[in-house]
Scaffold this active site. Structure first.
Site, mmCIF file in Angstrom:
data_model
loop_
_atom_site.group_PDB
_atom_site.id
_atom_site.type_symbol
_atom_site.label_atom_id
_atom_site.label_comp_id
_atom_site.label_asym_id
_atom_site.label_seq_id
_atom_site.Cartn_x
_atom_site.Cartn_y
_atom_site.Cartn_z
ATOM 1 N N PRO A 291 0.793 -1.215 0.000
ATOM 2 C CG PRO A 291 -0.118 -1.077 2.138
ATOM 3 C CD PRO A 291 0.583 -2.014 1.213
ATOM 4 C CG ASN A 292 -0.290 4.362 1.202
ATOM 5 O OD1 ASN A 292 -1.259 4.832 0.619
ATOM 6 N ND2 ASN A 292 -0.358 3.916 2.431
ATOM 7 N NE ARG B 56 3.089 7.377 2.352
ATOM 8 C CZ ARG B 56 3.542 6.287 2.931
ATOM 9 N NH1 ARG B 56 4.150 5.363 2.228
ATOM 10 N NH2 ARG B 56 3.380 6.107 4.221
ATOM 11 C CE1 TYR C 34 8.813 5.315 3.033
ATOM 12 C CE2 TYR C 34 7.333 7.199 3.102
ATOM 13 C CZ TYR C 34 7.757 5.991 3.614
ATOM 14 O OH TYR C 34 7.141 5.457 4.720
ATOM 15 C CG ASN D 139 8.494 -1.573 0.242
ATOM 16 O OD1 ASN D 139 7.841 -1.609 1.280
ATOM 17 N ND2 ASN D 139 9.193 -0.519 -0.119
ATOM 18 C CB ALA E 52 1.146 0.131 6.288
ATOM 19 C CD GLU F 36 10.400 -7.346 5.929
ATOM 20 O OE1 GLU F 36 9.935 -6.404 6.587
ATOM 21 O OE2 GLU F 36 10.671 -8.458 6.433
ATOM 22 C CG HIS G 169 11.117 -2.142 4.920
ATOM 23 N ND1 HIS G 169 9.752 -2.042 4.845
ATOM 24 C CD2 HIS G 169 11.400 -3.348 5.466
ATOM 25 C CE1 HIS G 169 9.227 -3.156 5.339
ATOM 26 N NE2 HIS G 169 10.204 -3.963 5.712
ATOM 27 N NE ARG H 54 9.650 6.373 8.789
ATOM 28 C CZ ARG H 54 8.732 6.103 7.877
ATOM 29 N NH1 ARG H 54 8.921 5.138 6.993
ATOM 30 N NH2 ARG H 54 7.610 6.794 7.842
#
Length: 149
Positions: A9-10, A17, A22, A74, A77, A98, A100, A107
């Site tokens: 998502p996103n 964004r 990012y 990736n 969320a 995985e 990111h 964070r």
């Protein structure tokens, strides 16, 4: 050697964004870079993005029937919430990396937990969008090692 790259998502908003976190590279830019790298490596690459958990689970499950040898995700969320995606990976037994873009450990505390990391072959975080390319290089190495055995 088929590899599927999943984005959660996103990530369709990548480049616009929160660019301070990012960056300004778009998802289309990331995918183009990965396709060029995959071509050089002799890897068949497919990219898939969805904002919907079930669509990602469906894509993971379909990968087994397609003979996919490795995946990259990736999860966005869903990293911190999705037992369903974890179970899908465990169910198909396809190794994955995985990825990111940001360093999740710099964070918010809730981002420090991943439901996927302990079943992933490797985790890339904090390398920006370069992390995707580094992950593909790792995948290539693992696939070549497996083919040589």
């Amino acid at each position: 050697m088929k590899v599927v790259v999943l984005n959660g998502p996103n990530l369709n908003l990548l480049g616009t964004r929160e660019p301070q976190i990012y960056g300004s590279t778009t998802l289309a830019d990331v995918e183009a870079s990965l396709r060029a790298q995959a071509k050089e490596l002799g890897i068949e690459l497919e990219c898939f993005q969805s904002n919907h958990e079930g669509a990602i689970v469906d894509r993971i499950q379909a990968a087994r029937a397609e003979g996919v040898k490795f995946m990259m995700i990736n999860p966005g969320a869903f990293t911190h919430t999705s037992v369903a995606i974890r179970d899908a990976f465990s169910g198909v037994a396809i190794p994955f990396v995985e990825v990111h873009i940001s360093n999740v450990y710099k964070r918010e505390a809730f981002r420090h937990h991943s439901y996927l990391s302990d079943v992933a072959e490797a985790v890339m975080c904090g390398f920006g969008t370069l992390g995707y390319n580094l992950a593909l290089q790792f995948i290539n190495t693992k696939l070549r090692q497996a083919a040589a055995q």
